[in-house]
Write a protein that holds these residues in place. Structure first.
Motif, PDB file in Angstrom:
ATOM      1  N   HIS A 141      45.955  47.209  42.779  1.00  0.00           N
ATOM      2  CA  HIS A 141      45.896  47.624  44.185  1.00  0.00           C
ATOM      3  C   HIS A 141      45.911  49.147  44.289  1.00  0.00           C
ATOM      4  CE1 HIS A 141      46.543  43.526  45.597  1.00  0.00           C
ATOM      5  NE2 HIS A 141      47.556  43.416  44.751  1.00  0.00           N
ATOM      6  N   GLY A 142      45.280  49.653  45.343  1.00  0.00           N
ATOM      7  CA  GLY A 142      45.354  51.078  45.650  1.00  0.00           C
ATOM      8  C   GLY A 142      44.615  51.981  44.712  1.00  0.00           C
ATOM      9  N   ALA A 143      43.502  51.506  44.133  1.00  0.00           N
ATOM     10  CA  ALA A 143      42.759  52.320  43.173  1.00  0.00           C
ATOM     11  C   ALA A 143      41.383  52.697  43.680  1.00  0.00           C
ATOM     12  CB  ALA A 143      42.641  51.587  41.844  1.00  0.00           C
ATOM     13  N   GLY A 144      41.262  52.936  44.972  1.00  0.00           N
ATOM     14  CA  GLY A 144      39.979  53.354  45.513  1.00  0.00           C
ATOM     15  C   GLY A 144      38.927  52.299  45.321  1.00  0.00           C
ATOM     16  N   GLY A 145      37.920  52.618  44.515  1.00  0.00           N
ATOM     17  CA  GLY A 145      36.824  51.686  44.289  1.00  0.00           C
ATOM     18  C   GLY A 145      37.203  50.497  43.446  1.00  0.00           C
ATOM     19  N   HIS A 146      38.369  50.561  42.801  1.00  0.00           N
ATOM     20  CA  HIS A 146      38.813  49.431  41.986  1.00  0.00           C
ATOM     21  C   HIS A 146      39.554  48.465  42.892  1.00  0.00           C
ATOM     22  CE1 HIS A 146      37.925  51.300  38.012  1.00  0.00           C
ATOM     23  NE2 HIS A 146      37.950  52.374  38.764  1.00  0.00           N
ATOM     24  N   GLY A 147      38.923  47.394  43.278  1.00  0.00           N
ATOM     25  CA  GLY A 147      39.469  46.475  44.266  1.00  0.00           C
ATOM     26  C   GLY A 147      40.680  45.719  43.795  1.00  0.00           C
ATOM     27  N   SER A 148      41.274  44.994  44.719  1.00  0.00           N
ATOM     28  CA  SER A 148      42.506  44.268  44.426  1.00  0.00           C
ATOM     29  C   SER A 148      42.347  43.287  43.272  1.00  0.00           C
ATOM     30  CB  SER A 148      42.977  43.520  45.674  1.00  0.00           C
ATOM     31  OG  SER A 148      43.237  44.417  46.722  1.00  0.00           O
ATOM     32  N   HIS A 149      41.200  42.626  43.219  1.00  0.00           N
ATOM     33  CA  HIS A 149      40.959  41.665  42.149  1.00  0.00           C
ATOM     34  C   HIS A 149      39.773  42.139  41.295  1.00  0.00           C
ATOM     35  CE1 HIS A 149      43.687  38.596  43.822  1.00  0.00           C
ATOM     36  NE2 HIS A 149      43.302  39.078  44.985  1.00  0.00           N
ATOM     37  N   ALA A 150      39.775  43.425  40.994  1.00  0.00           N
ATOM     38  CA  ALA A 150      38.642  44.016  40.278  1.00  0.00           C
ATOM     39  C   ALA A 150      38.466  43.374  38.907  1.00  0.00           C
ATOM     40  CB  ALA A 150      38.856  45.517  40.118  1.00  0.00           C
ATOM     41  N   ASP A 151      37.217  43.255  38.497  1.00  0.00           N
ATOM     42  CA  ASP A 151      36.897  42.711  37.186  1.00  0.00           C
ATOM     43  C   ASP A 151      36.929  43.851  36.167  1.00  0.00           C
ATOM     44  OD1 ASP A 151      36.008  41.404  34.974  1.00  0.00           O
ATOM     45  OD2 ASP A 151      33.978  41.023  35.717  1.00  0.00           O
ATOM     46  N   HIS A 152      37.960  43.854  35.329  1.00  0.00           N
ATOM     47  CA  HIS A 152      38.115  44.918  34.342  1.00  0.00           C
ATOM     48  C   HIS A 152      37.545  44.528  32.980  1.00  0.00           C
ATOM     49  CE1 HIS A 152      40.753  47.331  36.933  1.00  0.00           C
ATOM     50  NE2 HIS A 152      41.278  46.185  37.316  1.00  0.00           N
ATOM     51  N   THR A 153      36.938  43.377  32.889  1.00  0.00           N
ATOM     52  CA  THR A 153      36.481  42.898  31.586  1.00  0.00           C
ATOM     53  C   THR A 153      35.277  43.663  31.057  1.00  0.00           C
ATOM     54  OG1 THR A 153      35.132  41.173  32.658  1.00  0.00           O
ATOM     55  CG2 THR A 153      37.366  40.567  31.982  1.00  0.00           C
ATOM     56  N   ASP A 154      34.717  44.575  31.871  1.00  0.00           N
ATOM     57  CA  ASP A 154      33.586  45.355  31.389  1.00  0.00           C
ATOM     58  C   ASP A 154      34.032  46.533  30.531  1.00  0.00           C
ATOM     59  OD1 ASP A 154      34.767  46.637  33.517  1.00  0.00           O
ATOM     60  OD2 ASP A 154      32.884  47.464  34.299  1.00  0.00           O
ATOM     61  N   MET A 155      35.344  46.796  30.462  1.00  0.00           N
ATOM     62  CA  MET A 155      35.839  47.874  29.618  1.00  0.00           C
ATOM     63  C   MET A 155      35.898  47.410  28.164  1.00  0.00           C
ATOM     64  SD  MET A 155      38.830  49.773  31.838  1.00  0.00           S
ATOM     65  CE  MET A 155      39.754  48.269  32.226  1.00  0.00           C
ATOM     66  N   PRO A 156      35.700  48.340  27.208  1.00  0.00           N
ATOM     67  CA  PRO A 156      35.716  47.968  25.784  1.00  0.00           C
ATOM     68  C   PRO A 156      37.009  47.269  25.382  1.00  0.00           C
ATOM     69  CG  PRO A 156      34.935  50.217  26.066  1.00  0.00           C
ATOM     70  CD  PRO A 156      35.451  49.778  27.408  1.00  0.00           C
ATOM     71  N   GLY A 157      36.870  46.170  24.651  1.00  0.00           N
ATOM     72  CA  GLY A 157      38.035  45.477  24.102  1.00  0.00           C
ATOM     73  C   GLY A 157      38.750  44.531  25.034  1.00  0.00           C
ATOM     74  N   MET A 158      38.371  44.493  26.303  1.00  0.00           N
ATOM     75  CA  MET A 158      39.058  43.625  27.255  1.00  0.00           C
ATOM     76  C   MET A 158      38.700  42.162  27.020  1.00  0.00           C
ATOM     77  SD  MET A 158      41.056  45.296  29.417  1.00  0.00           S
ATOM     78  CE  MET A 158      41.122  44.543  31.044  1.00  0.00           C
ATOM     79  N   SER A 160      38.087  38.285  28.078  1.00  0.00           N
ATOM     80  CA  SER A 160      37.627  37.535  29.242  1.00  0.00           C
ATOM     81  C   SER A 160      38.760  36.621  29.691  1.00  0.00           C
ATOM     82  CB  SER A 160      36.401  36.700  28.885  1.00  0.00           C
ATOM     83  OG  SER A 160      36.752  35.680  27.965  1.00  0.00           O
ATOM     84  N   GLN A 161      38.638  36.070  30.874  1.00  0.00           N
ATOM     85  CA  GLN A 161      39.661  35.153  31.363  1.00  0.00           C
ATOM     86  C   GLN A 161      39.735  33.911  30.480  1.00  0.00           C
ATOM     87  OE1 GLN A 161      41.534  36.353  33.650  1.00  0.00           O
ATOM     88  NE2 GLN A 161      42.915  34.601  33.944  1.00  0.00           N
ATOM     89  N   GLU A 162      38.597  33.500  29.964  1.00  0.00           N
ATOM     90  CA  GLU A 162      38.564  32.334  29.066  1.00  0.00           C
ATOM     91  C   GLU A 162      39.341  32.619  27.784  1.00  0.00           C
ATOM     92  OE1 GLU A 162      35.594  32.051  32.067  1.00  0.00           O
ATOM     93  OE2 GLU A 162      35.884  33.644  30.554  1.00  0.00           O
ATOM     94  N   GLN A 163      39.224  33.823  27.264  1.00  0.00           N
ATOM     95  CA  GLN A 163      39.958  34.180  26.050  1.00  0.00           C
ATOM     96  C   GLN A 163      41.456  34.266  26.317  1.00  0.00           C
ATOM     97  OE1 GLN A 163      37.593  37.752  25.255  1.00  0.00           O
ATOM     98  NE2 GLN A 163      36.936  36.862  23.303  1.00  0.00           N
ATOM     99  N   LEU A 164      41.826  34.759  27.481  1.00  0.00           N
ATOM    100  CA  LEU A 164      43.246  34.794  27.833  1.00  0.00           C
ATOM    101  C   LEU A 164      43.819  33.383  27.921  1.00  0.00           C
ATOM    102  CD1 LEU A 164      43.537  37.581  30.583  1.00  0.00           C
ATOM    103  CD2 LEU A 164      44.564  37.602  28.300  1.00  0.00           C
ATOM    104  N   VAL A 165      43.056  32.474  28.519  1.00  0.00           N
ATOM    105  CA  VAL A 165      43.492  31.081  28.616  1.00  0.00           C
ATOM    106  C   VAL A 165      43.623  30.485  27.216  1.00  0.00           C
ATOM    107  CG1 VAL A 165      42.826  28.769  29.371  1.00  0.00           C
ATOM    108  CG2 VAL A 165      42.532  30.710  30.919  1.00  0.00           C
ATOM    109  N   GLU A 166      42.650  30.767  26.357  1.00  0.00           N
ATOM    110  CA  GLU A 166      42.707  30.264  24.976  1.00  0.00           C
ATOM    111  C   GLU A 166      43.977  30.753  24.285  1.00  0.00           C
ATOM    112  OE1 GLU A 166      40.148  30.547  20.791  1.00  0.00           O
ATOM    113  OE2 GLU A 166      39.767  31.952  22.438  1.00  0.00           O
ATOM    114  N   LEU A 167      44.286  32.042  24.437  1.00  0.00           N
ATOM    115  CA  LEU A 167      45.481  32.606  23.807  1.00  0.00           C
ATOM    116  C   LEU A 167      46.743  31.955  24.371  1.00  0.00           C
ATOM    117  CD1 LEU A 167      46.586  34.756  21.833  1.00  0.00           C
ATOM    118  CD2 LEU A 167      46.657  36.350  23.769  1.00  0.00           C
ATOM    119  N   SER A 168      46.749  31.719  25.680  1.00  0.00           N
ATOM    120  CA  SER A 168      47.932  31.148  26.321  1.00  0.00           C
ATOM    121  C   SER A 168      48.183  29.700  25.899  1.00  0.00           C
ATOM    122  CB  SER A 168      47.793  31.216  27.845  1.00  0.00           C
ATOM    123  OG  SER A 168      46.820  30.293  28.317  1.00  0.00           O
ATOM    124  N   GLU A 169      47.133  29.033  25.432  1.00  0.00           N
ATOM    125  CA  GLU A 169      47.255  27.625  25.038  1.00  0.00           C
ATOM    126  C   GLU A 169      47.437  27.446  23.529  1.00  0.00           C
ATOM    127  OE1 GLU A 169      43.734  25.878  26.638  1.00  0.00           O
ATOM    128  OE2 GLU A 169      44.507  25.801  28.699  1.00  0.00           O
TER     129      GLU A 169
END
Length: 237
Positions: A141-158, A160-169
């Motif tokens: 929140h509060g990052a100007g052009g970076h919206g509340s639910h901004a997709d940060h997965t375009d940054m190097p090394g981030m 994906s949500q699928e990979q986070l789910v895989e790790l969590s399981e």
């Protein structure tokens, strides 16, 4: 140490030099070998004016930043935040003691760096991202052009949500292996972001920005080597 104490230590030497200079002006040769020494009027040194000048220069130096510096700080806050999500899974998913210690170190280090980058932006009157983590979900929140639910997965090394789910399981030794693989890649992404900042003309000229980026680079590279060794030990066990 408060601002006045810092100023005192910085100006003490200035006052001393000024006093010596004034004393040298007060030494007047008289008849024969007799000299008259005039005591330096140290009270003439206006401490408040010197303090104002000192902090004015500090504030001025903080304005020597670029859009690339702001973009780096804003992006790296989100990048670090995902590392917090990953690391918090370690105790929940039955990670080994070694991985839990590593994850704890990552959390402590990157929380501190997030706070430093937020302060850097605040000091320069830039939008300050606020990190909100809900399970595997990252909200900024509060990052100007970076919206509340901004997709940060375009940054190097981030991840994906699928990979986070895989790790969590994943649990136990399988979690240890996957965590190390993903975190090595994640850290490498942060190193790439620092290199891109340093390669940008005019960027990282701000002393604090350079120090923050350089510290992140060194810390991430050091940790990458440690994790590679841990991954190798897992493979041989």
């Amino acid at each position: 140490m408060n601002r006045f104490m810092i100023f005192e230590s910085k100006t003490r030497s200035i006052i001393k030099i000024t006093a010596i200079f004034l004393a040298s002006l007060g030494v007047t040769a008289c008849s024969g070998t007799e000299t008259v020494v005039t005591e330096p009027a140290s009270s003439s040194v206006d401490k408040s004016s010197l303090e104002a000048l000192y902090w004015s220069r500090i504030d001025s130096s903080r304005m020597s930043f670029t859009d690339a510096d702001v973009f780096f700080m804003t992006g790296m806050i989100g990048h670090h935040a995902q590392a917090l999500i990953m690391s918090r899974l370690a105790p929940e998913n039955g990670a080994s003691k070694e991985i839990q210690v590593l994850a704890s170190r990552i959390i402590n280090a990157q929380k501190d760096e997030i706070a430093s980058m937020q302060q850097w932006l605040k000091d320069r009157e830039q939008p300050v991202p606020e990190v909100h983590i809900d399970g595997l979900n990252l909200m900024i929140h509060g990052a100007g052009g970076h919206g509340s639910h901004a997709d940060h997965t375009d940054m190097p090394g981030m991840l994906s949500q699928e990979q986070l789910v895989e790790l969590s399981e994943t649990t136990g030794s399988n979690f240890d292996k996957l965590f190390l693989e993903y975190m090595i890649n994640h850290h490498n992404g942060a190193v790439i972001m620092v290199k891109e900042l340093f390669a940008t003309d005019g960027a990282a000229q701000d002393e604090e920005a350079f120090r923050l980026a350089a510290d992140i680079q060194v810390d991430q590279i050091t940790e990458i080597e440690r994790m590679k060794l841990m991954l190798s030990q897992l493979a041989n066990s």
